[in-house]
Motif scaffolding. Structure first.
Motif, PDB file in Angstrom:
ATOM      1  N   GLY A 196      17.669  37.999 -37.724  1.00 29.51           N
ATOM      2  CA  GLY A 196      18.166  37.079 -38.736  1.00 29.51           C
ATOM      3  C   GLY A 196      19.551  36.556 -38.434  1.00 29.51           C
ATOM      4  O   GLY A 196      19.996  36.495 -37.282  1.00 29.51           O
ATOM      5  N   ILE A 197      20.295  36.207 -39.513  1.00 30.63           N
ATOM      6  CA  ILE A 197      21.588  35.532 -39.365  1.00 30.63           C
ATOM      7  C   ILE A 197      22.718  36.513 -39.094  1.00 30.63           C
ATOM      8  O   ILE A 197      23.813  36.101 -38.703  1.00 30.63           O
ATOM      9  N   GLY A 198      22.503  37.817 -39.295  1.00 29.80           N
ATOM     10  CA  GLY A 198      23.546  38.797 -39.037  1.00 29.80           C
ATOM     11  C   GLY A 198      24.473  38.986 -40.228  1.00 29.80           C
ATOM     12  O   GLY A 198      24.367  38.303 -41.253  1.00 29.80           O
ATOM     13  N   ILE A 199      25.407  39.947 -40.091  1.00 28.12           N
ATOM     14  CA  ILE A 199      26.363  40.283 -41.156  1.00 28.12           C
ATOM     15  C   ILE A 199      27.733  39.784 -40.738  1.00 28.12           C
ATOM     16  O   ILE A 199      28.176  39.985 -39.601  1.00 28.12           O
ATOM     17  N   ALA A 200      28.442  39.151 -41.655  1.00 27.88           N
ATOM     18  CA  ALA A 200      29.788  38.651 -41.362  1.00 27.88           C
ATOM     19  C   ALA A 200      30.721  39.826 -41.064  1.00 27.88           C
ATOM     20  O   ALA A 200      30.630  40.879 -41.704  1.00 27.88           O
ATOM     21  N   PRO A 201      31.627  39.681 -40.093  1.00 30.48           N
ATOM     22  CA  PRO A 201      32.527  40.801 -39.731  1.00 30.48           C
ATOM     23  C   PRO A 201      33.351  41.298 -40.903  1.00 30.48           C
ATOM     24  O   PRO A 201      33.612  42.503 -41.011  1.00 30.48           O
ATOM     25  N   GLU A 202      33.780  40.406 -41.808  1.00 33.05           N
ATOM     26  CA  GLU A 202      34.607  40.865 -42.926  1.00 33.05           C
ATOM     27  C   GLU A 202      33.817  41.690 -43.932  1.00 33.05           C
ATOM     28  O   GLU A 202      34.413  42.359 -44.790  1.00 33.05           O
ATOM     29  N   ASN A 203      32.478  41.667 -43.871  1.00 31.49           N
ATOM     30  CA  ASN A 203      31.655  42.440 -44.807  1.00 31.49           C
ATOM     31  C   ASN A 203      31.146  43.752 -44.219  1.00 31.49           C
ATOM     32  O   ASN A 203      30.521  44.538 -44.934  1.00 31.49           O
ATOM     33  N   MET A 204      31.383  43.986 -42.906  1.00 34.11           N
ATOM     34  CA  MET A 204      30.819  45.178 -42.256  1.00 34.11           C
ATOM     35  C   MET A 204      31.322  46.467 -42.885  1.00 34.11           C
ATOM     36  O   MET A 204      30.588  47.451 -42.988  1.00 34.11           O
ATOM     37  N   GLY A 205      32.562  46.499 -43.294  1.00 31.72           N
ATOM     38  CA  GLY A 205      33.110  47.731 -43.864  1.00 31.72           C
ATOM     39  C   GLY A 205      32.754  47.950 -45.311  1.00 31.72           C
ATOM     40  O   GLY A 205      33.136  48.980 -45.888  1.00 31.72           O
ATOM     41  N   LYS A 206      32.034  47.021 -45.947  1.00 33.60           N
ATOM     42  CA  LYS A 206      31.763  47.144 -47.384  1.00 33.60           C
ATOM     43  C   LYS A 206      30.277  47.190 -47.709  1.00 33.60           C
ATOM     44  O   LYS A 206      29.917  47.213 -48.891  1.00 33.60           O
TER      45      LYS A 206
ATOM     46  N   VAL B  66      20.363  59.281 -46.635  1.00 30.74           N
ATOM     47  CA  VAL B  66      20.417  59.653 -45.209  1.00 30.74           C
ATOM     48  C   VAL B  66      21.415  60.781 -44.987  1.00 30.74           C
ATOM     49  O   VAL B  66      21.111  61.776 -44.321  1.00 30.74           O
ATOM     50  N   TYR B  67      22.636  60.655 -45.529  1.00 30.60           N
ATOM     51  CA  TYR B  67      23.661  61.677 -45.309  1.00 30.60           C
ATOM     52  C   TYR B  67      23.481  62.893 -46.217  1.00 30.60           C
ATOM     53  O   TYR B  67      24.089  63.927 -45.958  1.00 30.60           O
ATOM     54  N   GLY B  68      22.668  62.745 -47.253  1.00 25.10           N
ATOM     55  CA  GLY B  68      22.469  63.859 -48.162  1.00 25.10           C
ATOM     56  C   GLY B  68      21.197  64.625 -47.884  1.00 25.10           C
ATOM     57  O   GLY B  68      21.172  65.580 -47.099  1.00 25.10           O
ATOM     58  N   LEU B  69      20.089  64.184 -48.485  1.00 31.92           N
ATOM     59  CA  LEU B  69      18.836  64.937 -48.419  1.00 31.92           C
ATOM     60  C   LEU B  69      18.258  64.981 -47.005  1.00 31.92           C
ATOM     61  O   LEU B  69      17.755  66.022 -46.567  1.00 31.92           O
ATOM     62  N   LEU B  70      18.330  63.873 -46.256  1.00 25.56           N
ATOM     63  CA  LEU B  70      17.725  63.831 -44.923  1.00 25.56           C
ATOM     64  C   LEU B  70      18.605  64.470 -43.855  1.00 25.56           C
ATOM     65  O   LEU B  70      18.141  64.724 -42.739  1.00 25.56           O
ATOM     66  N   GLY B  71      19.896  64.711 -44.128  1.00 27.78           N
ATOM     67  CA  GLY B  71      20.776  65.417 -43.193  1.00 27.78           C
ATOM     68  C   GLY B  71      21.019  64.674 -41.893  1.00 27.78           C
ATOM     69  O   GLY B  71      21.167  65.303 -40.850  1.00 27.78           O
ATOM     70  N   GLY B  72      21.076  63.337 -41.929  1.00 27.87           N
ATOM     71  CA  GLY B  72      21.292  62.565 -40.703  1.00 27.87           C
ATOM     72  C   GLY B  72      22.477  61.646 -40.827  1.00 27.87           C
ATOM     73  O   GLY B  72      23.413  61.896 -41.611  1.00 27.87           O
ATOM     74  N   ARG B  73      22.467  60.575 -40.072  1.00 28.38           N
ATOM     75  CA  ARG B  73      23.534  59.564 -40.143  1.00 28.38           C
ATOM     76  C   ARG B  73      22.910  58.192 -39.912  1.00 28.38           C
ATOM     77  O   ARG B  73      21.801  58.074 -39.374  1.00 28.38           O
ATOM     78  N   ILE B  74      23.656  57.157 -40.314  1.00 31.45           N
ATOM     79  CA  ILE B  74      23.188  55.789 -40.173  1.00 31.45           C
ATOM     80  C   ILE B  74      24.280  54.963 -39.511  1.00 31.45           C
ATOM     81  O   ILE B  74      25.468  55.106 -39.840  1.00 31.45           O
ATOM     82  N   ASP B  75      23.909  54.137 -38.538  1.00 29.27           N
ATOM     83  CA  ASP B  75      24.826  53.228 -37.854  1.00 29.27           C
ATOM     84  C   ASP B  75      24.264  51.821 -37.937  1.00 29.27           C
ATOM     85  O   ASP B  75      23.046  51.624 -38.021  1.00 29.27           O
ATOM     86  N   VAL B  76      25.177  50.857 -37.902  1.00 27.84           N
ATOM     87  CA  VAL B  76      24.757  49.457 -38.000  1.00 27.84           C
ATOM     88  C   VAL B  76      25.421  48.669 -36.879  1.00 27.84           C
ATOM     89  O   VAL B  76      26.580  48.890 -36.537  1.00 27.84           O
ATOM     90  N   LYS B  77      24.646  47.772 -36.277  1.00 23.06           N
ATOM     91  CA  LYS B  77      25.137  46.850 -35.261  1.00 23.06           C
ATOM     92  C   LYS B  77      24.688  45.452 -35.660  1.00 23.06           C
ATOM     93  O   LYS B  77      23.498  45.243 -35.947  1.00 23.06           O
ATOM     94  N   SER B  78      25.650  44.524 -35.660  1.00 19.23           N
ATOM     95  CA  SER B  78      25.286  43.174 -36.106  1.00 19.23           C
ATOM     96  C   SER B  78      26.205  42.162 -35.449  1.00 19.23           C
ATOM     97  O   SER B  78      27.369  42.457 -35.146  1.00 19.23           O
TER      98      SER B  78
END
Length: 645
Positions: free
Chosen positions: A581-591, A617-629
Motif C-alpha cells: 500500500g501507500i506506507g506510513i508517514a515517518p512522523e506517525n511511526m512513533g505513534k 503480542v507483548y503480553g499474553l503471546l510473550g513475543g514482540r512486534i516490529d514494523v517496517k514502512s
C-alpha cells in the motif's frame, strides 16, 4: 672476609681499580697454570702413549721375519737403530715363549726381563718411565713380543717452565695494570672525583645552580652532562615547588573555609586566617596548642572524638560541627577531616577543612517548609489525577470491548452474507429439481422416452452436485467461524498448525476483503506447530489485516496483503503481514501503537486496533512486534513469537 670487604669498600676508586686489575691478572694466570697441568695429565700422556704405541707397532713389523727364521743378529742390528731416539732407554725382543731373542740397552747395566704386569696392561707408567709391549705376528701367527721402555721429561720441569713463562707474563700484565690504573686515574677517576665534589657541595649547600665541568664526550662526560641536566631539572622543580607552596599558602590564607593541620597529639601545626577569625578575642596562639586550650570543654571533646575516629579508620570523614563560643554567635560547619600519610604509608598528621553552612542550613529549613507545602499540594493533585486516570481507563476498557464486539459483529455479518450465496444456490437447485421431478412424473403416465429419462437423470445428478458443493462450502464457513469464535471466547492455550489456523481466519475474513477488491493470501509452509493462544493470535491477525484494508490502500483500486512465516531456530517463529500500500508517514511511526491515535478519526478508525495488537503480542503471546514502512512501498508488521508459550 668481613674485614677485607670493609677495607675494599672504603678504599679509594683509583686503588680499587688497581687492586682489581692485579687480582684479576693473578687469578687468570693461576687458572692458566692449572689448565696446563691438567692438560698434561689428562691429554698429553694419553696422546704420548698413543703415538709411541704406533711407532712400536710399525717397528715390530720389521722384526717378524727375523723371529721366524731365528736371525737374532739381524734383529739386534735393527734394534741398535733405535739409539737415535734419545727418549728410548731400552728395547727387548722376546720370542713367543717369552725368552729374550735380541735387545738394545742405552744403559749397559740394564737387563731385559719379561714383565707379567706389562703383558696384562700393554703399557705402564712408572714415575716418569713408560713401558710398552707390542705383539709381533708372521702370517697371522704370533711369533714374539717387542718391549720398549721410554724415559719422559719430568713433569715438574715442565711446570717450572710454565711457571717461568707465566711469571714473565705476570710481570708484563702487572706493569700493564699499573699503566691502566694511571690512565684510568687521569681519564676516569679524576673527572669522577670532580663530579663527586660538586655533588657533595650541592648536598651540603643546596646549591642547585652549581654545574660539573664536562671535559670529554665519553661515558664520564655523558654522566657529568646528565648530572648537570638533573641539577637543572631539580632547580626548575624547586622553583616550581616554591611557587606552588606560595600559591597554596595564598589559597589557604584567602579561603573562606577553615583549614588546619594537627599532629597526632592534637596540637595545631598549621591554621589559616579563617581559623583565627573563628576564635574569640583574647584567645591564645593556636599553633602548638590543642582544642582544649582554644575551645570549650564540650566542644573540644566532640572535636577530639571525631579526630580519633578518622585516625583509627585511616579514612576521610565528613560530619557537621556546631561552634557556640565563636564571634557572631553559634555557627554550623560541615567539617571534612582526613589523615595525612607519609611516603611509608604511616599517618603523621590530621588535616581538616570546615565550611560554614549556617546560611545554607537556614535556607534548607525554609526550603523544607516550602517542600512540605508543595508536597501536600502535589498529593491533592495526584489524587485528582488518579481519579481522572481511573475514569479514562474504564472508558478505554469500554472502547476496547466495543471494538471487539464491533469486530465480532462485522465477522458475523460477513459470514451471514457469505452463507447466503451457497444456501441460495442450494435452494435454487432443489426447487429446480422439484419442478423437473413433477414434470417427469406427469410424463411417466403418458409414456417416457429413453432420451427424456436420460436427460432427467443428468439434470438430477448435476443439481445434486450443485447442492452438495454449496452445502460443503456452508459447512466449512460455519466450522471456521465456530473455531475462530471459540478461540476468541476462551483464550485458552492449545497446540495448532499455523497454516491451518491462518487459513480459517482468512476464510472468516473473506467477505470483508472480497468486497474491497484487495487480495489477501498466505504462503505459510505446512508443519509449523505452535502451542500458544489461537484466539488472541487470531485477533492480532484480524486487526492487522483490517488495519491494512482501512489505511494501506487509500486512493488505490487494487492491492495485496500477504502473510508469511519462517522459523527462527527451534523455539521461535517470525510471522510477517506485508502489504503493497501507500506506507506510513515517518512522523506517525512513533505513534502507531498509542491508544486512540488514528488517521481515520470519524471515518471508520477508532485508534485502538494496533494498541490491542501491541498489548496482546507483548503480553499474553510473550513475543514482540516490529514494523517496517516506506512511503509508496508498503508496510510490513513482523511478529516474533515463541513456538511454545
Amino acid at each position: 672476609m668481613k674485614s677485607f670487604q670493609g677495607f675494599f669498600r672504603d678504599l679509594g676508586l683509583q686503588r680499587k681499580l688497581l687492586l682489581v686489575s692485579v687480582l684479576t691478572t693473578i687469578a687468570a694466570l693461576l687458572v692458566a697454570l692449572i689448565a696446563l697441568a691438567s692438560y698434561d695429565l689428562l691429554v698429553a700422556r694419553p696422546r704420548i702413549v698413543q703415538e709411541l704405541t704406533v711407532r712400536s707397532e710399525l717397528f715390530a713389523l720389521n722384526l717378524d721375519s727375523d723371529l721366524n727364521f731365528g736371525d737374532s743378529g739381524s734383529a739386534a742390528r735393527k734394534l741398535e737403530a733405535l739409539r737415535s731416539s734419545p727418549e728410548l732407554s731400552q728395547a727387548c725382543l722376546f720370542t713367543a715363549d717369552k725368552r729374550v731373542f735380541a735387545y738394545f740397552n742405552r744403559d749397559p747395566s740394564a737387563k731385559c726381563e719379561w714383565s707379567p704386569d706389562l703383558e696384562r696392561t700393554v703399557h705402564n707408567f712408572d714415575g716418569y718411565a713408560l713401558s710398552l709391549l707390542s705383539p709381533i705376528r708372521f702370517e697371522r701367527e704370533q711369533v714374539g713380543y717387542l718391549a720398549t721402555h721410554y724415559h719422559l721429561p719430568s713433569m715438574l720441569e715442565r711446570l717450572r717452565q710454565y711457571g717461568l713463562v707465566l711469571g714473565v707474563v705476570l710481570l708484563t700484565l702487572s706493569f700493564g695494570a699499573i699503566l691502566y690504573a694511571l690512565g684510568s686515574r687521569r681519564l676516569v677517576t679524576q673527572p669522577l672525583l670532580v663530579l663527586s665534589a660538586v655533588a657533595d657541595r650541592v648536598t651540603r649547600e643546596q646549591r642547585f645552580d652549581l654545574r660539573s665541568p664536562v671535559t670529554s664526550r665519553d661515558e664520564v662526560g655523558r654522566l657529568a652532562t646528565a648530572f648537570n641536566a638533573m641539577l637543572a631539572t631539580i632547580a626548575a622543580r624547586d622553583a616550581a615547588l616554591r611557587r606552588s607552596q606560595a600559591l597554596l599558602t595564598n589559597i589557604v590564607e584567602k579561603s573562606s573555609a577553615v583549614i588546619y593541620v594537627k599532629d597526632l597529639d592534637g596540637r595545631y601545626l598549621m591554621v589559616n586566617h579563617s581559623f583565627r577569625m573563628l576564635l574569640p578575642p583574647g584567645s591564645p596562639e593556636p599553633l602548638g596548642n590543642t582544642d582544649e586550650v582554644l575551645f570549650s570543654r564540650e566542644m573540644a571533646q566532640a572535636i577530639r572524638q571525631a579526630d580519633r575516629a578518622v585516625l583509627a579508620s585511616g579514612r576521610a570523614s565528613s560530619h557537621e560541627e556546631t561552634s557556640g563560643g565563636t564571634v557572631g554567635g553559634p555557627r554550623t560547619y560541615i567539617s571534612e577531616k582526613f589523615p595525612l600519610i607519609d611516603e611509608f604509608g604511616h599517618i603523621w598528621a590530621l588535616g581538616g577543612v570546615s565550611t560554614d553552612i549556617s546560611d545554607r542550613k537556614r535556607g534548607e529549613l525554609e526550603l523544607e517548609d516550602l517542600v512540605n507545602v508543595r508536597t501536600r499540594q502535589i498529593a491533592d493533585t495526584n489524587r485528582e489525577l488518579a481519579d481522572s486516570l481511573g475514569t479514562l481507563q474504564r472508558a478505554q476498557e469500554e472502547l476496547v470491548r466495543s471494538e471487539k464486539l464491533a469486530a465480532l459483529g462485522s465477522l458475523v455479518a460477513g459470514v451471514a452474507h457469505e452463507l447466503n450465496t451457497p444456501i441460495g444456490n442450494s435452494l435454487l437447485a432443489v426447487s429446480t429439481l422439484l419442478d423437473q421431478t413433477t414434470a417427469f412424473a406427469a410424463a411417466v403416465e403418458t409414456g417416457v422416452k429413453r432420451s427424456a429419462l436420460t436427460a432427467y437423470i443428468r439434470d438430477v445428478n448435476s443439481g445434486s452436485q450443485i447442492v452438495l458443493r454449496n452445502l460443503h462450502r456452508a459447512v466449512d464457513l460455519v466450522s471456521s467461524f465456530k473455531q475462530v469464535a471459540v478461540d476468541r471466547a476462551t483464550s485458552q492455550s492449545r497446540e495448532f498448525q499455523l497454516d491451518e489456523l491462518v487459513s480459517e481466519i482468512l476464510l472468516v475474513l473473506m467477505p470483508t476483503f472480497k468486497k474491497s477488491g484487495i487480495r489477501v493470501s498466505h504462503t505459510i509452509p505446512h508443519g509449523i506447530v505452535m502451542a500458544s493462544y489461537p484466539g488472541p493470535f487470531g485477533q492480532v491477525l484480524i486487526n492487522l489485516v483490517n488495519n491494512g484494508l482501512i489505511h494501506a490502500f487509500e486512493g488505490k483500486e487494487d492491492g495485496e496483503i500477504v502473510i508469511t512465516a519462517d522459523t527462527i531456530g527451534s523455539d521461535s517463529v517470525a510471522i510477517a503481514v506485508r502489504d503493497n500500500g501507500i506506507g506510513i508517514a515517518p512522523e506517525n511511526m512513533g505513534k502507531i501503537y498509542d491508544p486512540f491515535f488514528t488517521t481515520k478519526l470519524g471515518r471508520g478508525g477508532s485508534g485502538l486496533g494496533l494498541n490491542i495488537v501491541y498489548n496482546i503480542v507483548y503480553g499474553l503471546l510473550g513475543g514482540r512486534i516490529d514494523v517496517k514502512s516506506a512511503l509508496g512501498e508498503g508496510t510490513s508488521f513482523i511478529l516474533t513469537l515463541p513456538v511454545r508459550v
